[in-house]
Motif scaffolding. Structure first.
Motif: not given
Length: 59
Positions: A37-59
């Motif tokens: 569960l800890e790994h799944v939640l960690g990777w979910t956080l990574v994916v969500v953060l990557a999506m937010l950065v991409t959508q905001a045009g910061l990358l």
């Protein structure tokens, strides 16, 4: 203070600290709960953060 007295004082203090650390109440952490569960939640956080950065045009 001599070298022997200093070494004895350090050994006594370190033994007291180790004893105190063993008797402390656990407050949770990596050893408690499901590691999957800890790994799944960690990777979910990574994916969500990557999506937010991409959508905001910061990358």
């Amino acid at each position: 203070m001599t070298a022997t007295a200093t070494a004895t004082a350090i050994a006594t203090a370190s033994a007291a600290t180790a004893e105190r650390a063993e008797t402390r109440t656990r407050t949770g952490g990596p050893e408690d709960g499901s590691k999957i569960l800890e790994h799944v939640l960690g990777w979910t956080l990574v994916v969500v953060l990557a999506m937010l950065v991409t959508q905001a045009g910061l990358l």
